[in-house]
Design a protein around this motif. Structure first.
Motif, PDB file in Angstrom:
ATOM      1  N   GLU A  63      -8.424  -5.450  12.677  1.00  0.00           N
ATOM      2  CA  GLU A  63      -7.934  -6.628  11.970  1.00  0.00           C
ATOM      3  C   GLU A  63      -7.894  -6.399  10.462  1.00  0.00           C
ATOM      4  O   GLU A  63      -6.935  -6.762   9.787  1.00  0.00           O
ATOM      5  N   ASN A  64      -8.939  -5.782   9.936  1.00  0.00           N
ATOM      6  CA  ASN A  64      -9.077  -5.674   8.478  1.00  0.00           C
ATOM      7  C   ASN A  64      -8.428  -4.432   7.895  1.00  0.00           C
ATOM      8  O   ASN A  64      -8.077  -4.405   6.721  1.00  0.00           O
ATOM      9  N   ASP A  65      -8.336  -3.378   8.677  1.00  0.00           N
ATOM     10  CA  ASP A  65      -7.910  -2.113   8.098  1.00  0.00           C
ATOM     11  C   ASP A  65      -7.159  -1.288   9.136  1.00  0.00           C
ATOM     12  O   ASP A  65      -7.469  -0.132   9.390  1.00  0.00           O
ATOM     13  N   ARG A  66      -6.135  -1.933   9.690  1.00  0.00           N
ATOM     14  CA  ARG A  66      -5.382  -1.338  10.783  1.00  0.00           C
ATOM     15  C   ARG A  66      -4.866   0.069  10.448  1.00  0.00           C
ATOM     16  O   ARG A  66      -4.923   0.987  11.264  1.00  0.00           O
ATOM     17  N   ASP A 105       0.856  -1.189   0.000  1.00  0.00           N
ATOM     18  CA  ASP A 105       0.000   0.000   0.000  1.00  0.00           C
ATOM     19  C   ASP A 105       0.892   1.239   0.000  1.00  0.00           C
ATOM     20  O   ASP A 105       1.457   1.615   1.016  1.00  0.00           O
ATOM     21  N   ARG A 110     -12.707  -4.196  16.857  1.00  0.00           N
ATOM     22  CA  ARG A 110     -11.788  -5.314  16.657  1.00  0.00           C
ATOM     23  C   ARG A 110     -11.669  -5.640  15.169  1.00  0.00           C
ATOM     24  O   ARG A 110     -10.575  -5.852  14.643  1.00  0.00           O
ATOM     25  N   THR A 111     -12.833  -5.658  14.488  1.00  0.00           N
ATOM     26  CA  THR A 111     -12.840  -5.976  13.068  1.00  0.00           C
ATOM     27  C   THR A 111     -12.072  -4.930  12.260  1.00  0.00           C
ATOM     28  O   THR A 111     -11.300  -5.259  11.358  1.00  0.00           O
ATOM     29  N   LEU A 112     -12.289  -3.671  12.589  1.00  0.00           N
ATOM     30  CA  LEU A 112     -11.568  -2.598  11.893  1.00  0.00           C
ATOM     31  C   LEU A 112     -10.061  -2.770  12.040  1.00  0.00           C
ATOM     32  O   LEU A 112      -9.303  -2.629  11.081  1.00  0.00           O
ATOM     33  N   HIS A 148     -16.925  -5.188  18.892  1.00  0.00           N
ATOM     34  CA  HIS A 148     -16.733  -6.055  17.737  1.00  0.00           C
ATOM     35  C   HIS A 148     -16.319  -5.233  16.514  1.00  0.00           C
ATOM     36  O   HIS A 148     -15.404  -5.604  15.766  1.00  0.00           O
ATOM     37  N   ALA A 205     -17.296   1.822  10.565  1.00  0.00           N
ATOM     38  CA  ALA A 205     -17.667   0.599   9.841  1.00  0.00           C
ATOM     39  C   ALA A 205     -18.950   0.774   9.044  1.00  0.00           C
ATOM     40  O   ALA A 205     -19.388  -0.151   8.362  1.00  0.00           O
ATOM     41  N   SER A 255      -6.006   2.282   8.336  1.00  0.00           N
ATOM     42  CA  SER A 255      -7.041   3.313   8.286  1.00  0.00           C
ATOM     43  C   SER A 255      -7.390   3.799   9.686  1.00  0.00           C
ATOM     44  O   SER A 255      -7.633   4.985   9.905  1.00  0.00           O
TER      45      SER A 255
END
Lengths: 356, 356
Positions: B263-266, A339, B259-261, B256, B192, B268
């Motif tokens: 994991e998926n888009d650290r 990225d 945590r998801t953010l 949740h 999200a 950002s």
């Protein structure tokens, strides 16, 4: 002459950004290029591979026979043997054109060690000579290129017409074959909303205004490249004199705009500078445009004496280092190389951390 | 009882922002208010000045006869004797309502020293009791207010109907007269893109969602106040129990989402946090909205463990200090008091400089 790889270039920052030239608070760099072709050789667009290689050899011989380009330290690049990424590096360092790197066969690039002068062989014309210096010093740059041109002509028989002047592939270059330009940083005129009228006025003087990366990129980082359009019917010194006097006017206008902004709206200027610094120092994803805009904001802060703790010479390196190709090259092996925006932010953060 | 000026309040940060409560990474504060009126006294809207003053006297006597509100340290404000600016301070500290401060005649405000409980006299109802605590602890807040209510009722004869419950000026408050609310910081659900569906779902449960400064301000700084709408036909404990269980769900959803953010888009998330910090630390003009947004961004960074060097307790003070009235009050005598955005930026810069 050294058969070089771009890694050689990456060891040092480009010299034209070192802010050591006259009026360097506004004029980033001064540049001249000359278009030249050889008698009895076809223009590259009409030449077959053998003819292109002949031109390469002839010019390589001439470049090797003068010390004007660095002598034995002169760097030689054969783009056909380079990766696409490495060729993009040449573009971002302003040593080669988009056209040159996109069709790399039978072309050569000669670069003197400090990158202040270079020769493209078999671009639109057989020979494009370029010299560039920091700040506003067109006459000095003209002396540089004139000397190189004279030296090369000792071993090259240029296509020249007594009436027209130098013959070039595109009619817009016939005559002097010269394009002189100055890169100006004009955030004051932009912030004051005066840049539109200024650009219109420049257009009426038969000068062209472009952005830092050529046509269509005007305004990136508040950087504007002003250049002559005429090459026919005027002497080089007349063209340079006219460009010089317009640039001098623009520098005065920019200085006035900055002074007025600071007097009337000091906090808006401070805010622009502070936000620019904050973004470069603390963001984790930075687009190229945002980074250029923020570097411009930081520069105006330093140039206006609002930010004395930053060494602007070091910041200027970022103007090159944040380019996509330089990032991809430097990101190789990094965990963030998937990225570029993430890597760009990391490069800016780290540089400003070092300077803070 | 102390006849107080707002300067007394400004000496200390509001206690409900001190992040010492349960789930304080998501729940900012828990608050309950009770609407009460006295038998044989008209509602304020129908009362003449003499009657209003009678109500003030009666309630002042009751408030002075219990230690529940701080006893001799309880602060008494008579808004009719205060400047408009000082009254706005009460609003920004969430001690008084807009309606209360806009028509200040014959009204009184009692505040206990830590600002955790307060009484408005002659707002829409004759008596509005409020208690507030940091974090998610509705039951504790209910105990607080229940105790105060009991204590006051020893000296006050409330208007109460065996069938309906407490009688109030507006029918929507008849019954318990209670509104319980929790202020939640939900940047994860906002980032999200799930907040819209979440708010819709909450509406179906007969709960209201508002922003930090009441209706119409939803989403400022990603802060959402969730409160009950029903007051009739349900017991206080049942209402609190239902609200409690919804808030518990929301906190899980927000955790949740965060945590998801991460994991998926650290990057950002890091970028959002970094830019927020950069803006607060380096800008010179900050609107209220921008400041709230940036404080929210900084909080999520601290709450998610991305920014361990900042003491969030101190940062929370800014949520109050950047309000227009607090700024105007604190800017008095400063050279920048003509531009609140400039002063707001200075306050934020200085606070973060101290904490860095």
């Amino acid at each position: 002459m050294i058969n070089a790889a771009v890694d050689e270039l990456l060891k040092n920052p480009v010299s034209f950004l070192d802010d050591s030239g006259p009026d360097d608070d506004i004029a980033i760099s001064s540049r001249i290029r000359l278009a030249r072709n050889l008698k009895d050789h076809p223009f590259p667009v009409a030449a077959n591979n053998e003819e292109l290689n002949n031109i390469c050899e002839t010019i390589t011989f001439a470049a090797g026979n003068t010390d004007a380009l660095g002598g034995e330290n002169m760097l030689l690049f054969a783009p056909e043997n380079m990766s696409e990424l490495d060729r993009e590096i040449l573009l971002e360092r302003r040593l080669a054109s988009r056209e040159f790197i996109n069709t790399p066969e039978a072309r050569r690039l000669f670069v003197c060690p400090d990158e202040g002068c270079s020769l493209m062989v078999n671009e639109e014309d057989q020979l494009r000579i370029q010299t560039i210096r920091p700040g506003f010093q067109l006459r000095k740059v003209w002396q540089d290129i004139n000397y190189i041109d004279d030296e090369l002509s000792k071993n090259l028989d240029y296509a020249f017409d007594d009436q027209l002047g130098y013959l070039t592939c595109c009619p817009t270059n016939v005559g002097t074959g010269m394009r002189a330009s100055v890169m100006l940083h004009l955030p004051g005129l932009v912030l004051a909303g005066q840049i539109g009228a200024t650009i219109q006025g420049i257009g009426k003087l038969h000068l062209a205004v472009r952005g830092i990366f050529g046509e269509g990129t005007a305004n990136s980082g508040n950087l504007f490249q002003i250049s002559n359009q005429n090459t026919l019917g005027e002497s080089e010194s007349k063209i340079i004199e006219e460009l010089d006097s317009v640039i001098r006017q623009l520098i005065l206008q920019e200085k006035h705009a900055r002074r007025t902004l600071l007097e009337n709206d000091r906090f808006s200027v401070l805010d622009h500078v502070g936000r620019s610094y904050g973004l470069l120092r603390h963001s984790y994803k930075l687009t190229f445009e945002e980074a250029l805009h923020s570097l411009s904001g930081l520069r105006i802060g330093v140039d206006m004496g609002l930010f004395n703790t930053i060494d602007i010479h070091k910041v200027n390196e970022l103007f090159i280092d944040i380019g996509p190709a330089h990032l991809r090259k430097n990101a190789a092996g990094s965990e963030n190389n998937d990225d570029l925006d993430v890597f760009r932010a990391a490069v800016c953060r780290e540089k400003l951390r070092q300077l803070s």
